[in-house]
Scaffold this motif. Structure first.
Motif, short mmCIF file in Angstrom:
data_model
loop_
_atom_site.label_atom_id
_atom_site.label_comp_id
_atom_site.label_asym_id
_atom_site.label_seq_id
_atom_site.Cartn_x
_atom_site.Cartn_y
_atom_site.Cartn_z
N ARG A 21 26.52 -37.18 61.88
CA ARG A 21 26.53 -36.73 63.27
C ARG A 21 25.61 -35.51 63.45
O ARG A 21 24.86 -35.42 64.42
CB ARG A 21 27.95 -36.37 63.70
CG ARG A 21 28.84 -37.57 64.04
CD ARG A 21 30.26 -37.11 64.38
NE ARG A 21 31.08 -38.23 64.82
CZ ARG A 21 31.28 -38.57 66.09
NH1 ARG A 21 30.69 -37.87 67.05
NH2 ARG A 21 32.05 -39.59 66.40
N CYS A 22 25.69 -34.57 62.52
CA CYS A 22 24.86 -33.37 62.62
C CYS A 22 23.38 -33.71 62.49
O CYS A 22 22.55 -33.19 63.24
CB CYS A 22 25.28 -32.35 61.55
SG CYS A 22 26.91 -31.62 61.82
N ASP A 23 23.04 -34.59 61.55
CA ASP A 23 21.65 -35.02 61.41
C ASP A 23 21.16 -35.74 62.66
O ASP A 23 20.03 -35.53 63.12
CB ASP A 23 21.49 -35.94 60.19
CG ASP A 23 21.41 -35.17 58.88
OD1 ASP A 23 21.24 -33.93 58.92
OD2 ASP A 23 21.51 -35.82 57.82
N LEU A 24 22.01 -36.60 63.21
CA LEU A 24 21.61 -37.36 64.39
C LEU A 24 21.43 -36.45 65.60
O LEU A 24 20.48 -36.61 66.37
CB LEU A 24 22.63 -38.46 64.68
CG LEU A 24 22.31 -39.41 65.84
CD1 LEU A 24 20.96 -40.10 65.64
CD2 LEU A 24 23.41 -40.45 66.01
N ALA A 25 22.33 -35.50 65.78
CA ALA A 25 22.18 -34.54 66.87
C ALA A 25 20.89 -33.74 66.71
O ALA A 25 20.18 -33.48 67.70
CB ALA A 25 23.39 -33.60 66.92
N ALA A 26 20.57 -33.37 65.47
CA ALA A 26 19.32 -32.66 65.21
C ALA A 26 18.12 -33.54 65.56
O ALA A 26 17.13 -33.06 66.13
CB ALA A 26 19.26 -32.23 63.75
N LEU A 27 18.20 -34.82 65.24
CA LEU A 27 17.10 -35.74 65.55
C LEU A 27 16.90 -35.85 67.06
O LEU A 27 15.76 -35.88 67.54
CB LEU A 27 17.38 -37.11 64.92
CG LEU A 27 16.32 -38.19 65.12
CD1 LEU A 27 14.93 -37.70 64.71
CD2 LEU A 27 16.70 -39.45 64.34
N TYR A 28 17.98 -35.92 67.81
CA TYR A 28 17.85 -35.93 69.26
C TYR A 28 17.09 -34.68 69.74
O TYR A 28 16.20 -34.76 70.58
CB TYR A 28 19.24 -35.96 69.92
CG TYR A 28 19.77 -37.35 70.18
CD1 TYR A 28 19.37 -38.06 71.30
CD2 TYR A 28 20.67 -37.94 69.30
CE1 TYR A 28 19.87 -39.34 71.54
CE2 TYR A 28 21.17 -39.22 69.55
CZ TYR A 28 20.76 -39.91 70.66
OH TYR A 28 21.25 -41.18 70.91
N ARG A 29 17.45 -33.53 69.20
CA ARG A 29 16.81 -32.29 69.64
C ARG A 29 15.34 -32.24 69.22
O ARG A 29 14.50 -31.68 69.93
CB ARG A 29 17.59 -31.09 69.12
CG ARG A 29 18.98 -30.99 69.74
CD ARG A 29 19.57 -29.61 69.60
NE ARG A 29 20.93 -29.57 70.16
CZ ARG A 29 21.59 -28.45 70.40
NH1 ARG A 29 21.03 -27.28 70.16
NH2 ARG A 29 22.82 -28.50 70.90
N LEU A 30 15.03 -32.81 68.07
CA LEU A 30 13.64 -32.85 67.63
C LEU A 30 12.81 -33.76 68.52
O LEU A 30 11.65 -33.45 68.84
CB LEU A 30 13.56 -33.30 66.17
CG LEU A 30 13.96 -32.24 65.15
CD1 LEU A 30 14.14 -32.86 63.78
CD2 LEU A 30 12.92 -31.13 65.11
N VAL A 31 13.36 -34.88 68.92
CA VAL A 31 12.66 -35.77 69.85
C VAL A 31 12.39 -35.03 71.16
O VAL A 31 11.31 -35.16 71.76
CB VAL A 31 13.47 -37.06 70.07
CG1 VAL A 31 12.95 -37.85 71.27
CG2 VAL A 31 13.42 -37.94 68.81
N ALA A 32 13.35 -34.23 71.60
CA ALA A 32 13.14 -33.42 72.80
C ALA A 32 12.08 -32.35 72.55
O ALA A 32 11.21 -32.11 73.40
CB ALA A 32 14.45 -32.76 73.23
#
Length: 258
Positions: A21-32
């Motif tokens: 979950r933490c990695d995926l949330a980070a990936l969302y923020r990186l895409v942003a």
């Protein structure tokens, strides 16, 4: 990455799921961070360990730059929410269709990224698709699939055709729509979408110049693609790039690990 404990509402999940979950949330923020979002209308998903093939996807309406691990929604392959206390977490139907198709068919596709960027949509509308005119594009030479547009992805029967078109590739251009990549983990998926997006940006810029384009000879195209996609490619490069990427979002508020 320093992973904090999950909030009380999610204390029943495993340590491994919380890390994902933490990695995926980070990936969302990186895409942003890299401006690959389309308001609230694209999706990134990650499979949760276990035989059920449950996966995590964004709570519909949360902007990517504000995504937190607790905002992600765990659903099954039929689109049902399977975590307690998540009745107020809606998911996007089109996102479910696309991502469930890949997670159902590809055991190696633990993370799936779908974007609607300006450059990605532009290349998806060009008949020749992605041209081998840049080093970024050559990463995908012979390793890129295409799927024809069928309308908004609400029809579940499209999943079979989408999976068939993707085959064994980890990147696909959705015609008149956008881009899709997958990876074994968030780091690989991030680098795949980063490279594919940059390749599309370079193509649109090069074609806008109006000058004749130079294409590398076929032997060089094959050689470069082989360098990028060599067997048993080490994970050190992924870890180094992922660690560097996380430093770009470490000062985000609220913390994505919450």
């Amino acid at each position: 990455m320093n992973v904090v404990s999950p909030p009380s509402a999610l204390r029943g999940i495993s340590e491994e799921e919380w890390r994902i979950r933490c990695d995926l949330a980070a990936l969302y923020r990186l895409v942003a961070h890299f401006r690959m979002t389309d308001f609230i209308y694209t999706h990134i998903s990650a499979r949760v360990p276990g035989p059920e093939h449950h996966f995590l996807i964004n709570k519909y309406g949360v902007l990517f730059h504000e995504m937190r691990a607790s905002d992600l929604v765990k659903i099954d392959l039929d689109g049902n929410v399977v975590e307690e206390g998540s009745e107020s977490k809606p998911v996007n139907a089109a996102g479910f269709t696309i991502h469930s198709a890949i997670h159902m068919a590809r055991e190696d596709a633990h993370v799936v990224v779908h974007t609607h960027t300006e450059a990605g949509i532009a290349v998806s509308a060009q008949r020749q698709g992605l041209l081998p005119i840049s080093q970024h594009a050559l990463k995908f030479y012979g390793h890129l699939a295409y799927h024809d547009y069928e309308g908004i992805a609400l029809d579940l029967d499209e999943r079979e055709r989408l999976v068939k078109d993707l085959g064994t590739h980890n990147a696909m251009i959705l015609r008149n729509h956008g881009l899709l990549v997958c990876g074994q983990h968030c780091a690989e998926a991030f680098l795949n979408i980063y490279y594919l997006e940059r390749a599309c940006q370079a193509q649109i810029s090069a074609m806008a110049g109006g000058a004749e384009l130079v294409l590398p000879p076929e032997s060089v195209r094959q050689h470069t693609a082989g360098q990028f996609n060599r067997p048993n490619k080490g994970q050190d490069g992924f870890a180094m790039a992922w660690g560097a990427a996380l430093r770009l979002i470490e000062d985000g508020k609220p913390d994505y690990r919450s």
